[in-house]
Write a protein that holds these residues in place. Structure first.
Motif, mmCIF file in Angstrom:
data_model
loop_
_atom_site.group_PDB
_atom_site.id
_atom_site.type_symbol
_atom_site.label_atom_id
_atom_site.label_comp_id
_atom_site.label_asym_id
_atom_site.label_seq_id
_atom_site.Cartn_x
_atom_site.Cartn_y
_atom_site.Cartn_z
ATOM 1 N N ARG A 123 41.653 55.297 44.168
ATOM 2 C CA ARG A 123 42.311 55.205 45.476
ATOM 3 C C ARG A 123 42.540 53.751 45.893
ATOM 4 O O ARG A 123 43.569 53.418 46.494
ATOM 5 C CB ARG A 123 41.477 55.928 46.535
ATOM 6 C CG ARG A 123 41.519 57.444 46.399
ATOM 7 C CD ARG A 123 40.751 58.128 47.517
ATOM 8 N NE ARG A 123 40.566 59.536 47.242
ATOM 9 C CZ ARG A 123 41.487 60.483 47.421
ATOM 10 N NH1 ARG A 123 42.676 60.125 47.895
ATOM 11 N NH2 ARG A 123 41.239 61.735 47.138
ATOM 12 N N LYS A 124 41.597 52.878 45.549
ATOM 13 C CA LYS A 124 41.753 51.458 45.881
ATOM 14 C C LYS A 124 42.970 50.874 45.177
ATOM 15 O O LYS A 124 43.766 50.144 45.782
ATOM 16 C CB LYS A 124 40.488 50.680 45.487
ATOM 17 C CG LYS A 124 39.306 50.925 46.401
ATOM 18 C CD LYS A 124 38.101 50.097 45.972
ATOM 19 C CE LYS A 124 36.905 50.341 46.890
ATOM 20 N NZ LYS A 124 35.718 49.567 46.459
ATOM 21 N N HIS A 125 43.123 51.215 43.897
ATOM 22 C CA HIS A 125 44.282 50.728 43.137
ATOM 23 C C HIS A 125 45.580 51.339 43.658
ATOM 24 O O HIS A 125 46.604 50.655 43.762
ATOM 25 C CB HIS A 125 44.113 51.044 41.648
ATOM 26 C CG HIS A 125 43.058 50.236 40.968
ATOM 27 N ND1 HIS A 125 43.194 48.885 40.724
ATOM 28 C CD2 HIS A 125 41.840 50.589 40.490
ATOM 29 C CE1 HIS A 125 42.107 48.430 40.113
ATOM 30 N NE2 HIS A 125 41.273 49.442 39.958
ATOM 31 N N THR A 162 46.218 52.288 46.664
ATOM 32 C CA THR A 162 46.543 51.662 47.953
ATOM 33 C C THR A 162 47.336 50.377 47.741
ATOM 34 O O THR A 162 48.324 50.113 48.436
ATOM 35 C CB THR A 162 45.248 51.353 48.741
ATOM 36 O OG1 THR A 162 44.562 52.577 48.995
ATOM 37 C CG2 THR A 162 45.566 50.671 50.066
ATOM 38 N N VAL A 163 46.904 49.587 46.751
ATOM 39 C CA VAL A 163 47.610 48.336 46.434
ATOM 40 C C VAL A 163 49.007 48.632 45.893
ATOM 41 O O VAL A 163 49.990 48.004 46.297
ATOM 42 C CB VAL A 163 46.809 47.501 45.407
ATOM 43 C CG1 VAL A 163 47.604 46.269 44.974
ATOM 44 C CG2 VAL A 163 45.467 47.080 45.990
ATOM 45 N N TYR A 201 51.080 61.698 43.045
ATOM 46 C CA TYR A 201 51.663 60.361 42.945
ATOM 47 C C TYR A 201 52.656 60.291 41.780
ATOM 48 O O TYR A 201 52.413 60.854 40.712
ATOM 49 C CB TYR A 201 50.560 59.312 42.732
ATOM 50 C CG TYR A 201 49.638 59.177 43.914
ATOM 51 C CD1 TYR A 201 49.847 58.199 44.879
ATOM 52 C CD2 TYR A 201 48.572 60.052 44.089
ATOM 53 C CE1 TYR A 201 49.001 58.086 45.983
ATOM 54 C CE2 TYR A 201 47.729 59.955 45.197
ATOM 55 C CZ TYR A 201 47.950 58.963 46.129
ATOM 56 O OH TYR A 201 47.128 58.851 47.220
ATOM 57 N N GLU A 217 50.807 51.300 46.416
ATOM 58 C CA GLU A 217 51.632 51.840 47.499
ATOM 59 C C GLU A 217 52.122 50.712 48.411
ATOM 60 O O GLU A 217 53.283 50.689 48.827
ATOM 61 C CB GLU A 217 50.819 52.850 48.304
ATOM 62 C CG GLU A 217 51.634 53.546 49.389
ATOM 63 C CD GLU A 217 50.796 54.497 50.222
ATOM 64 O OE1 GLU A 217 51.363 55.074 51.166
ATOM 65 O OE2 GLU A 217 49.588 54.647 49.936
ATOM 66 N N ARG A 218 51.243 49.746 48.683
ATOM 67 C CA ARG A 218 51.619 48.592 49.507
ATOM 68 C C ARG A 218 52.757 47.813 48.868
ATOM 69 O O ARG A 218 53.646 47.292 49.542
ATOM 70 C CB ARG A 218 50.404 47.678 49.680
ATOM 71 C CG ARG A 218 50.636 46.455 50.563
ATOM 72 C CD ARG A 218 49.569 45.417 50.313
ATOM 73 N NE ARG A 218 49.687 44.875 48.961
ATOM 74 C CZ ARG A 218 48.700 44.238 48.317
ATOM 75 N NH1 ARG A 218 47.518 44.095 48.891
ATOM 76 N NH2 ARG A 218 48.892 43.760 47.109
#
Length: 208
Positions: free
Chosen positions: A38-40, A42-43, A66, A45-46
């Motif tokens: 999820r952390k990856h 998020t990046v 995704y 997606e940003r």
């Protein structure tokens, strides 16, 4: 020492190959926790590299799936495409569609002549594996699956000339015929094609 591939790049490659994946599926593929995934994501997606679709479940919250955005797709090899399309359109305007067919056939003949020396003294299975290696080096993200002793499935997850092939389907038939020539078999069938809005190009290849 090999080149280290980042988790971000692994996620992008997995989504290119599998088309749609959930956090749980990515976690299993990568061997890391869902929290780390999820952390990856998020990046990514940003950076506008992901498309997220919600799929309703019989019970509970909708499932997030995704896939790659069009911007992410552009990160994969797509050499010379825009310029090539402009040149081809100009040529077609000047000389008609026949000249495009001729150029694509000439390219296919040149590829055949480059591939054939690499097929010498190889049996059918070795030729198919060699073809996969050549396509891999040329940016097609090729994979090979053995179905039985005489049958293989070749998958191309990326098409470096997709924009050209989308406009000029002759490029696809030329590639299929080139495969037949270099493998020495007429039994090469393009089962799916990216230009037909399929996820990947898949070929069923059989010996004589």
């Amino acid at each position: 020492m090999g080149v280290r591939v980042s988790t971000k790049d692994k996620i992008l490659e997995l989504l290119k190959k599998e088309t749609n994946l959930t956090v749980s599926q990515l976690s299993k593929f990568l061997g890391i926790t869902e929290m780390a995934v999820r952390k990856h994501l998020t990046v990514l997606e940003r950076d506008s590299l992901l498309t997220i679709t919600e799929v309703r479940q019989p019970m509970g919250r909708p499932l997030q799936v995704y896939s790659l955005s069009s911007q992410a797709d552009e990160m994969f090899p797509n050499s010379y495409e825009t310029l090539a399309i402009e040149f081809l359109q100009d040529l077609q305007d000047l000389h008609g569609e026949e000249i495009i067919d001729l150029l694509l056939e000439k390219r296919s003949e040149r590829q055949k002549n480059n591939y054939l020396p690499q097929m010498q003294n190889k049996n059918f299975a070795e030729k198919v594996h060699q073809l996969k290696e050549i396509q891999l080096k040329k940016g097609y993200m090729a994979e090979l699956k053995k179905i039985d002793d005489n049958t293989y499935e070749l998958i191309e997850f990326n098409c470096p000339i997709f924009t050209v092939a989308k406009q000029y389907k002759k490029a696809c038939s030329c590639e299929t015929n080139m495969f037949k020539n270099v493998l020495g078999t007429e039994l090469v069938k393009r089962v799916t094609c990216k230009t037909d809005d399929e996820d990947h190009c898949r070929f069923l290849i059989k010996a004589h």
